[in-house]
Design a protein around this motif. Structure first.
Motif: not given
Length: 563
Positions: A467-491
């Motif tokens: 009974e799970s859900g998901s998170v999706e999206g996109q990361v941008t850098g300082p100049e609002d350009a897409p950038v590869a990154s680490w994503v951390m989900v905290l609870a």
């Protein structure tokens, strides 16, 4: 020290051999990327390339071996950009390994190389591995694929110059201390908290001189101590310990920064300090002795490394440890015989007087048992959710540990033998949509809090749910350009979930328990002190509410984490 799950680099890897492995990191969700050779190789200089690579998690199909493939490139200093002469470059693949050396300008080449899946590395004395600037540990690795009749040019391999610390150790009379141990304690984040981890060590020569080479950039405390002989009378003075620029228990504020390629001088003057004697008896000894007793300084991993002393157990079980300076310690003893483990942990606070009649009782560890069941809204009818589930019991005491998890045939039950009593927490990850809903023992949830376990621990009831859900999206850098990154989900109360985005910053993380989360994007996940509320308040995450069978969107800005 709390054990680390999955995405942290082991301490030993922080001081690896001088080797740079060219790696590539693909987008998430199994997509296939096939840019041109020039786009893949030598542009950023940080990574190599993939031609016709398989999706993430799928082993690439081996290409036929032929001998008309070729590639060339340069080995350069990552800091200065200058070519590195006489670097050894090794090409590995298809069961073959060949090597060459770079020329005076750092250039190298391979002709008639084996086509297909290959990887290559470079090394040169005075340089470290080339992982700096690459995505961090935990990202999937894929080698390069060399295609026939399609030479690859201008591959850039970057090597990071080592940092070096030299110095001299003398006593309080100014005389050199021969055989003193000088240790590098590096500031790292472990289980979300910054602490000092033991690194490289060196001993002084007859002039009291030492040299610590092969250090990576970072923040350090350096400690020196004299190696006192055993059998010192209790009323004697012994060689003390000094740390620079401050004690390890002073935290990151006590550390000094080291930059790549730097040469730093650190001298020590060791005082003479009063020493005491600890004596007692070990009970429960097996017939076949072979039991070692150790006195380990408590507080930090660095303290344990610098304060450990051994002691011999006499045939009647008595022991004596001399030359002990004041401070908090733990006496430890371990013995394995025919799969049976005997152990002892006795905390001691040592002052200025001898400690006598210390009782150390060797006792067997206890076994904890448990069950695993699952709740499926999707109607899963087989046992695959259980069979794809694994977990660990972690304890904050780095000296403690037990045997591995022993499963029954259908993964519905398990036993963990030889555990010492202590406070434990369960970290486990299921596959697909399933997650650990709870791990109950005595009315407390091991997946959300530390719980004391002992011989009367009872049965751990683990429940998996889809009974799970998901998170999706996109990361941008300082100049609002897409950038590869680490994503951390905290609870609250649970270990973080981490993943790396694809090259365009896109990500999707499923198998999340319904509830409230905060999502962050980091340039370096290894430096995130997620268990430190004061540190986390410096950064802004995105609050999301995850519901079952739904995907919530999160637009993230990458945060730069300063060491």
């Amino acid at each position: 020290m709390r054990l680390v799950y999955a995405f942290f680099i082991p301490a030993a890897a922080l001081f690896s051999q001088t080797q740079a492995v060219i790696q590539t990191y693909p987008p998430m969700q199994g997509t296939v990327v096939m840019p041109s050779v020039r786009e893949q190789i030598g542009i950023s200089g940080a990574v190599g390339g993939v031609l016709g690579a398989a999706p993430m998690g799928v082993r690439p199909q081996m290409q036929p071996v032929s001998s008309d493939c070729a590639l060339d490139g340069t080995v350069v200093n990552k800091i200065t950009g200058e070519g590195i002469p006489r670097a050894q470059v090794i090409l590995m693949g298809q069961g073959q390994q060949v090597a060459t050396a770079s020329d005076s300008s750092g250039r190298w080449s391979f002709v008639n190389a084996s086509c297909g899946q290959v990887q290559f590395s470079a090394n040169r004395p005075g340089f470290l591995g080339g992982m700096s600037g690459m995505p961090q540990a935990g990202a999937p690795f894929r080698p390069m694929i060399l295609a026939p009749a399609s030479a690859v040019h201008d591959v850039k391999i970057q090597l990071v110059p080592q940092a070096v610390v030299i110095g001299r150790v003398v006593d309080d009379q100014g005389d050199p201390v021969q055989g003193a141990q000088v240790s590098a304690m590096v500031s790292r984040v472990v289980a979300g908290r910054r602490s000092f981890m033991p690194g490289l060590a060196a001993q002084t020569n007859d002039l009291g001189e030492y040299r610590l080479a092969g250090l990576t950039a970072g923040r350090y405390v350096f400690c020196a101590r004299g190696l006192n002989p055993m059998g010192i009378p209790s009323d004697s003075n012994v060689m003390g310990e000094r740390c620079y620029p401050g004690p390890v228990d002073g935290g990151a504020a006590s550390a000094m920064p080291l930059n790549s390629g730097s040469d730093t001088k650190v001298d020590f003057t060791l005082p003479r300090v009063a020493a005491v004697r600890i004596s007692g008896v070990v009970t429960g000894l097996p017939k076949n002795m072979g039991v070692a007793i150790n006195l380990v300084k408590r507080g930090t991993p660095a303290a344990g490394m610098s304060g450990s002393r051994g002691g011999a157990i006499r045939p009647d079980g008595t022991f004596t440890i001399s030359g002990v300076t004041s401070g908090p310690y733990t006496i430890t003893a371990d013995f394995w015989e025919g799969g049976r483990r005997l152990m002892a942990r006795v905390p001691l606070d040592v002052g200025t007087a001898d400690l006598e009649n210390v009782s150390v009782a060797l006792e067997p560890g206890f076994a904890v048992t448990g069950t695993v069941r699952y709740e499926s809204r999707s109607g899963a009818a087989d046992s695959s959710p259980r069979q794809q589930f694994n977990f660990n019991l972690h304890t904050a005491d780095g000296m403690m540990g037990g045997g591995g998890v022993q499963w029954n045939k259908d993964h519905s039950g398990f036993t963990i033998p030889e555990l010492p009593p202590g406070n434990y927490r369960l970290d486990g990850y299921a596959q697909g949509k399933f997650y650990v809903k709870s791990a109950m023992v005595h009315g407390r949830d091991l997946s959300k809090e530390d719980v004391a376990l002992g011989p009367a621990a009872g049965v751990i009831d683990i429940v998996l749910s889809d009974e799970s859900g998901s998170v999706e999206g996109q990361v941008t850098g300082p100049e609002d350009a897409p950038v590869a990154s680490w994503v951390m989900v905290l609870a609250d109360g649970r270990q973080p979930r981490n993943l790396m985005t694809d090259a365009t910053g896109k990500f999707k993380l499923g198998g999340l328990m319904p509830g409230e989360y905060k999502v962050y994007a980091w340039d370096d996940a290894q430096q995130v002190e997620y268990a430190n509320p004061d540190w986390m308040r410096r950064y802004t995450g995105v609050n999301v509410s995850v519901t079952a069978d739904q995907t919530v969107q999160a637009a993230l800005k990458q945060a730069s984490v300063a060491q």
